[in-house]
Scaffold this motif. Structure first.
Motif, short mmCIF file in Angstrom:
data_model
loop_
_atom_site.label_atom_id
_atom_site.label_comp_id
_atom_site.label_asym_id
_atom_site.label_seq_id
_atom_site.Cartn_x
_atom_site.Cartn_y
_atom_site.Cartn_z
N GLN A 29 0.37 -1.19 0.30
CA GLN A 29 0.14 -0.16 -0.03
C GLN A 29 1.21 0.99 0.26
O GLN A 29 0.77 2.14 -0.70
N LEU A 30 2.12 1.42 0.82
CA LEU A 30 3.09 2.56 1.05
C LEU A 30 3.53 2.62 -0.32
O LEU A 30 3.25 3.63 -0.62
N ILE A 31 3.72 1.54 -1.03
CA ILE A 31 4.52 1.77 -2.82
C ILE A 31 3.79 2.09 -3.52
O ILE A 31 3.49 3.33 -4.62
N GLU A 32 2.39 1.79 -3.33
CA GLU A 32 1.38 2.10 -4.61
C GLU A 32 1.03 2.71 -4.22
O GLU A 32 0.78 4.05 -5.43
N GLU A 33 0.89 4.24 -3.11
CA GLU A 33 0.65 5.06 -2.51
C GLU A 33 2.07 6.47 -2.86
O GLU A 33 1.25 8.16 -3.42
N HIS A 34 3.13 5.78 -2.62
CA HIS A 34 4.00 7.11 -2.63
C HIS A 34 4.70 6.96 -3.98
O HIS A 34 5.63 7.85 -3.91
N GLY A 35 4.70 5.53 -4.26
CA GLY A 35 5.61 5.38 -5.33
C GLY A 35 6.93 4.43 -5.10
O GLY A 35 7.12 4.74 -3.88
N PRO A 36 7.67 4.93 -5.71
CA PRO A 36 8.80 3.64 -5.55
C PRO A 36 9.57 4.18 -4.61
O PRO A 36 9.73 5.26 -3.81
N SER A 37 10.15 3.01 -3.27
CA SER A 37 10.53 3.28 -2.47
C SER A 37 11.72 1.73 -2.50
O SER A 37 11.50 0.95 -2.67
N THR A 38 12.71 2.41 -1.22
CA THR A 38 13.70 1.50 -0.27
C THR A 38 13.05 0.79 0.37
O THR A 38 12.30 1.14 1.09
N LYS A 76 23.58 -1.20 -4.59
CA LYS A 76 23.45 -1.92 -3.61
C LYS A 76 21.87 -1.55 -3.93
O LYS A 76 21.07 -2.52 -2.94
N GLU A 77 21.45 -0.23 -2.89
CA GLU A 77 20.35 0.12 -2.86
C GLU A 77 19.08 -0.24 -4.57
O GLU A 77 19.46 0.28 -5.60
N LYS A 78 18.00 -0.67 -4.13
CA LYS A 78 17.32 -0.95 -5.24
C LYS A 78 15.62 -0.26 -4.60
O LYS A 78 15.20 -0.27 -3.01
N TYR A 79 15.75 0.14 -5.57
CA TYR A 79 13.95 1.27 -5.44
C TYR A 79 12.65 0.01 -5.70
O TYR A 79 12.78 -0.61 -7.09
N TRP A 80 11.34 0.13 -5.43
CA TRP A 80 10.74 -0.97 -5.21
C TRP A 80 9.58 -0.17 -6.20
O TRP A 80 9.41 1.02 -5.26
N ARG A 81 8.88 -0.88 -6.98
CA ARG A 81 7.92 -0.72 -7.62
C ARG A 81 6.78 -1.29 -7.75
O ARG A 81 6.80 -2.83 -7.44
N VAL A 82 5.02 -0.68 -8.01
CA VAL A 82 4.23 -2.10 -7.64
C VAL A 82 3.78 -2.06 -9.35
O VAL A 82 4.18 -1.27 -10.19
N THR A 83 4.31 -4.15 -9.69
CA THR A 83 4.09 -4.15 -10.29
C THR A 83 2.88 -4.11 -11.86
O THR A 83 1.93 -3.81 -11.47
N PRO A 84 3.31 -3.01 -13.10
CA PRO A 84 1.95 -2.45 -13.45
C PRO A 84 1.13 -4.14 -14.16
O PRO A 84 1.67 -5.12 -14.02
#
Length: 194
Positions: A29-38, A76-84
């Motif tokens: 839900q946080l990724i969906e609302e705020h966009g890509p996150s680590t 090594k930092e990864k940003y994750w997003r909701v899969t379209p």
């Protein structure tokens, strides 16, 4: 009658069981609302350690719920997003009691989340920019339809929503905001207790 799917994929039994976890749902839900996150950013928001958020991010990714954003992050930092493409929980009630329990948990969370989102907008609308207040709407209709008419209406509304989902996922555009659309078709009073 075959139900048309408007989602990119349907979650299988293992994905349903994995997704039915309070912290994974909140991360999604946080990724969906705020966009890509680590993992680090999510850990700070959730009051968790990075190891826990990293683990749950990997679990979500394993089932196709989220993905790494190419070109974002350093080292090594990864940003994750909701899969379209979205997802659905499936058409029928699972026969496996464990999977059915996971689905019940997810549907109950969906109902709670919708109530919380409505209450949040009700509060925020008092101070939101006027153009967003004018663009928003509350709606409820009570109709008398046949099952075939109900399915046709549902499919037509989902076709419209699918066009806007594709537009939403087409890339960064100026002036966008996080918009939530609730749409339910509830044939009330048709069950045994009706």
């Amino acid at each position: 009658m075959q139900i048309k799917s408007f989602s990119g994929r349907t979650l299988g039994a293992n994905a349903l069981k994995s997704f039915a976890h309070p912290l994974r749902l909140r991360i999604y839900q946080l990724i969906e609302e705020h966009g890509p996150s680590t993992a680090t950013g999510l850990a700070a928001r959730l009051g968790q350690n990075t190891g826990a958020t990293s683990y749950h991010l990997r679990e979500l990714a394993k089932h196709g719920m989220i993905e790494v954003v190419a070109g974002m992050g350093r080292g090594k930092e990864k940003y994750w997003r909701v899969t379209p493409g979205g997802f659905s929980y499936g058409e029928a009630r699972p026969a496996d009691p464990e999977v059915a329990g996971a689905l019940d948990y997810l549907l109950d969370d969906l109902v709670r989340t919708r109530g919380a989102e409505l209450a949040r907008w009700r509060e925020e609308s008092a101070t939101a920019p006027e153009e967003w207040v004018q663009a928003g709407a509350y709606g409820r209709r009570s109709l008398r339809l046949t099952p075939e008419e109900t399915a046709l209406m549902r499919d037509q509304v989902f076709e419209v929503l699918e066009r806007y989902r594709a537009l939403s996922e087409s890339g960064d555009r100026d002036g966008t905001g996080h918009v939530v659309v609730h749409f339910d078709v509830l044939p009330v009073g048709t069950g045994d207790g009706g």
